[in-house]
Design an enzyme around this catalytic site. Structure first.
Site, short mmCIF file in Angstrom:
data_model
loop_
_atom_site.label_atom_id
_atom_site.label_comp_id
_atom_site.label_asym_id
_atom_site.label_seq_id
_atom_site.Cartn_x
_atom_site.Cartn_y
_atom_site.Cartn_z
CG HIS A 18 48.25 33.42 53.13
ND1 HIS A 18 47.81 33.86 51.85
CD2 HIS A 18 48.22 34.63 53.70
CE1 HIS A 18 47.87 35.13 51.72
NE2 HIS A 18 48.09 35.58 52.82
CG HIS A 196 47.40 40.07 50.38
ND1 HIS A 196 46.66 39.17 50.12
CD2 HIS A 196 48.31 39.52 51.36
CE1 HIS A 196 46.74 38.20 50.97
NE2 HIS A 196 47.85 38.50 51.77
CD GLU A 199 52.18 41.77 53.07
OE1 GLU A 199 51.88 41.30 51.97
OE2 GLU A 199 52.63 40.87 53.92
CG ASP A 277 49.66 37.31 56.49
OD1 ASP A 277 49.08 36.61 55.51
OD2 ASP A 277 50.56 38.19 56.22
N1 HPA Z 1 51.99 38.59 51.72
C1 HPA Z 1 51.78 38.51 50.33
N2 HPA Z 1 51.63 37.11 49.96
C2 HPA Z 1 51.45 36.23 50.83
C3 HPA Z 1 51.42 36.44 52.17
C4 HPA Z 1 51.84 37.59 52.73
O1 HPA Z 1 51.91 37.91 53.94
N3 HPA Z 1 51.48 35.12 52.80
C5 HPA Z 1 51.13 34.24 51.54
N4 HPA Z 1 51.18 34.73 50.75
ZN ZN Z 2 48.39 37.67 53.64
#
Ligand code: HPA
Ligand code: ZN
Length: 338
Positions: A18, A196, A199, A277
C-alpha cells in the site's frame, strides 16, 4: 553464501504494497510542516510510539490519520519515489502497488492529484531504475457500495494508468460479496480483480472473493488454511497468495513469527509470495520480511529461490517479462555459485 546475502542478491517483485503505508515518520512530519497539517505527534519517537497495534482496526486508525499530510501532487510523488528508491536496493525490479483514493477524496483531495503524483514517480522509476509497475486501486470495504462505484467511475477515466482493482480496509463484517456488483462492473470495464481476504476474516471470505468477485489473486489469505478443500482448490488453480509476515505479526494475526504459514503454503504447493504490506508501519520492507520469516520458520535457500520465482510467476507482468524476471533469478544463482 548465507541466507540473508542470498535474499539481498535475488531479483524479485513486490505484489502487496500500500503506497500510503510507506509513509515514514520523518516524511510524515516534514509534509505536515510543509502543508500546515496538525498531527498529534511532535517528533519521530512520538509517531513510532503510536505504532502499537492489537488488530487491523488499530492500525487503520493510525494509517488514515498519517496519510492526512498528503495534500499536493508532489507529496504523492515524493512518497512513491522514496519507496521505489528504497526497494531498488532490495533488488525489486517489478512492483504492483495499491492505492486508496477514497481515503483522499473524503478529505477533499482530487483523484487526479493522487494518481498524477504516483504515476509520474512510477514512470521516472521505470526510466531511471528499470523498475516496471502496475497500479491497483483499492475500494475501502468499510464504506458503502455506492462510494466504491464513485471511485470506479474515476478509475474508468484513467484506464491507461490503473491496471486492477482491490479491496482493503476493515475486513471483519465487510465480506467480499458486499462488493459483488462493483467488481462485476470493474471486470466488465477491463480491470483485473484482487482482494484482501482471510487476513482477519474467515476462510469463507476467501471463498467468496474467488467465487463472487472472481479475483485473480488473494491478498493475505492466511485463514484459508482453516478450510483444506479451499487450499486444495487454490493449489489446483495456482491462485497466487500475497503474504505479509511482519504485517501479520504486528496486527496480531499470529502471536509469534514462527507461527506464520508461509512454509506450510510452499509445502502445500501454493503459489505463495512474500511482501511488506505497509512497511513503514510494520517494521520492515520486502527483504526484511524475507529475512525475518526465513529465520523464524526455517526456510532454506531452495525456499527463498522458490519465493523469488513465485514473485514473478504470481505477478500480472506480460509472459515475456515474467520470463525475464525468472531468467534474472537463474542468472543471479549462477553468479553466486561461482
Ligand atoms: N489490511 C487491510 N487494509 C489495509 C491494509 C491491511 O494490511 N493496509 C492498508 N489497508
Ligand atoms: Zn494489504
Amino acid at each position: 553464501m548465507n541466507l540473508n546475502a542470498l535474499i539481498d542478491a535475488l531479483p524479485k517483485a513486490e505484489l502487496h504494497l500500500h503506497i500510503e503505508g510507506t509513509l515514514e515518520p520523518e516524511m510524515m512530519l516534514s509534509l505536515a510542516k510543509r502543508n500546515k497539517i496538525d498531527l498529534p505527534y511532535a517528533n519521530v519517537k512520538e509517531v513510532q510510539a503510536a505504532y502499537e497495534f492489537n488488530n487491523l482496526q488499530d492500525f487503520l486508525d493510525v494509517y488514515y490519520q498519517g496519510m492526512s499530510v498528503l495534500i499536493e501532487e508532489r507529496d504523492f510523488y515524493d512518497l512513491t519515489w522514496a519507496y521505489l528508491e528504497k526497494v531498488h536496493g532490495d533488488r525489486v525490479r517489478h512492483v504492483e502497488i495499491f492505492f486508496d483514493p477514497q481515503a483522499h477524496m473524503e478529505r477533499g483531495i482530487a483523484f487526479e492529484t493522487v494518481l498524477g503524483g504516483i504515476t509520474s514517480a512510477l514512470e521516472t522509476a521505470h526510466k531511471e531504475m528499470g523498475i516496471s509497475s502496475k497500479l491497483i486501486m483499492c475500494f475501502l470495504r468499510h464504506l458503502p457500495e455506492e462510494a466504491a462505484f464513485e471511485a470506479l467511475d474515476c478509475a474508468c477515466k484513467h484506464k491507461d494508468h490503473i491496471f486492477g482493482v482491490g479491496l482493503d480496509s476493515s475486513e471483519a463484517g465487510n465480506p467480499p460479496e458486499k462488493f459483488s456488483r462493483v467488481f462485476a462492473e470493474a471486470r466488465a470495464q477491463g480491470f483485473v480483480p484482487v482482494a484482501h481476504a482471510g487476513e482477519e476474516g474467515p476462510a469463507a471470505y476467501v471463498k467468496t472473493a474467488l467465487d463472487d468477485l472472481q479475483v485473480q489473486r488473494v491478498d493475505h489469505g492466511n485463514r484459508a488454511f482453516e478450510d483444506p478443500a479451499l487450499i486444495a482448490r487454490m493449489v489446483r488453480d495456482q491462485t497466487p497468495l500475497t503474504m505479509c509476515p511482519l504485517s501479520n505479526l504486528r496486527l496480531r494475526g499470529i502471536e509469534r513469527l514462527d507461527q506464520h504459514p508461509i512454509k506450510k503454503a510452499l509445502n502445500a504447493g501454493l503459489l505463495a509470495t512474500i511482501n511488506s504490506d505497509d512497511p513503514s508501519y510494520f517494521g520492515g520492507y520486502v527483504n526484511d520480511n524475507y529475512k525475518e520469516v526465513a529465520k523464524a520458520v526455517g526456510l532454506d535457500a531452495a525456499d527463498i529461490v522458490q519465493l523469488a520465482k513465485n514473485s514473478f510467476a504470481a505477478s500480472f507482468m506480460p509472459d515475456a517479462d515474467k520470463q525475464q524476471g525468472l531468467d534474472a533469478v537463474a542468472k543471479c544463482l549462477d553468479q553466486v555459485k561461482k
